[in-house]
Design an enzyme around this catalytic site. Structure first.
Site, PDB file in Angstrom:
ATOM      1  N   GLU A 133     -13.684  10.893  -9.435  1.00 27.10           N
ATOM      2  CA  GLU A 133     -13.386  12.009 -10.169  1.00 27.10           C
ATOM      3  C   GLU A 133     -12.171  12.159 -10.658  1.00 27.10           C
ATOM      4  O   GLU A 133     -11.416  13.323 -11.115  1.00 27.10           O
ATOM      5  CB  GLU A 133     -13.637  13.421  -9.331  1.00 27.10           C
ATOM      6  N   SER A 178       0.810  -1.333  -0.151  1.00 25.06           N
ATOM      7  CA  SER A 178      -0.080   0.061   0.128  1.00 25.06           C
ATOM      8  C   SER A 178       0.964   1.280   0.062  1.00 25.06           C
ATOM      9  O   SER A 178       1.547   1.762  -1.124  1.00 25.06           O
ATOM     10  CB  SER A 178      -1.003  -0.121   1.212  1.00 25.06           C
ATOM     11  N   HIS A 190      -4.361  -0.733  -3.985  1.00 28.11           N
ATOM     12  CA  HIS A 190      -5.634  -0.914  -3.760  1.00 28.11           C
ATOM     13  C   HIS A 190      -6.492  -0.595  -4.945  1.00 28.11           C
ATOM     14  O   HIS A 190      -7.699  -0.137  -4.898  1.00 28.11           O
ATOM     15  CB  HIS A 190      -6.237  -0.052  -2.665  1.00 28.11           C
TER      16      HIS A 190
END
Length: 290
Positions: A166, A148, A190
């Site tokens: 967005e 991560s 992720h």
């Protein structure tokens, strides 16, 4: 530059085995994938001294370092690696502490946990710890592993903010400098689970020289010689190649407006597939055409 070390970058939620929270004897039969094929097992296999390697788990990115660190120690222990400890670096001055630096110098593997990659770079960037880390990666038989935030921060270009839905509106993706172990890539994590394909598209269209790497959860890449990539784990790696982009409206639209991109090339990798960063050629391990 002939890189001697290895990078293992992981998209988050790495499989540490459900038995780390319950009972080993009862749960081990359900975790054979963790033992035999999991990414943590591969980290040990790729390290200089295998199960005897000195492994430091670095929790700098995490807001709960005292909880997450011992889970990794426990998981590595179950896989046969017992020379493992947690190195807590929570302030910049600690990254110059001689004891901390000596532990890094002695390490065969560092495992950077998840959390906030901006926290990771703001605490470690430009410190003696950072200089030693890069030197070991370039010159020694050394493994930098990161999940991560630890993966996102490994490259020179680092995404640190941007909403998924967005992401193809101009200005929605924020990029800064990472730890700089590998150039000409940008890494997002992720990736599949949080729908972050648009974030990577915007990162690449702004500089098509940079290869976008999107890592799914419990999925990673082993990068050797700084150039050869092999997919690991249970999910998907998405590569975004902008070198053949034919057109975009990026410089013509205002902030907050949608971005158009013509001819953006993508690749999808799964376990054991490889990709060469020199030739940009992908090889599917189980190709139906072989």
């Amino acid at each position: 530059m002939n890189i001697q070390g290895k990078l293992i970058i992981i998209g988050g939620a790495v499989d540490k085995g459900s038995f780390t929270e319950t009972d080993l004897d009862k749960s081990a039969p359900q975790n054979l994938n963790f033992f035999e094929e999991g990414i943590l097992k591969r980290i040990i296999k790729e390290s200089k001294n295998k199960e005897q390697s000195r492994i430091e788990v670095i929790t700098t990115a995490s807001k709960i370092p005292r909880e997450i660190g011992p889970e990794y120690v426990k998981a590595f222990n179950y896989l046969g690696a017992h020379n493992v400890d947690v190195l807590h670096i929570e302030r910049r001055e600690q990254a110059s502490d001689p004891e901390v630096l000596d532990r890094l110098k002695a390490a065969d593997v560092v495992m950077f946990t998840g959390g906030d990659q901006l926290r990771l770079t703001s605490i470690l960037g430009g410190t003696p710890f950072d200089e030693i880390l890069i030197g070991k990666y370039r010159n020694d038989d050394f493994v930098y592993a990161g999940t991560s935030a630890g993966a996102a921060a490994a490259s020179n270009n680092m995404i640190y903010q941007g909403s998924s839905h967005e992401a193809l509106l101009k200005g929605e993706v924020k990029i800064t400098s990472g730890l700089g172990l590998i150039d000409d890539v940008v890494i997002d994590t992720h990736f599949v689970q949080r729908g972050r394909i648009g974030r990577l598209f915007q990162a690449v269209v702004g500089n098509p020289k940079v290869l976008g790497i999107g890592l799914g959860e419990d999925t990673g890449l082993l990068i050797t010689n700084g150039r050869q990539m092999e997919a690991l784990g249970s999910g998907l790696v998405i590569l975004v190649d902008g070198r053949e982009i034919k057109d975009t409206n990026l410089t013509q639209v205002e902030l907050g407006q949608p971005i158009s991109i013509n001819h953006l090339v993508t690749h999808v990798m799964s376990k054991n597939d490889t990709f060469d960063l020199d030739t940009f050629k992908m090889t599917i391990k189980s190709s139906q055409y072989v």
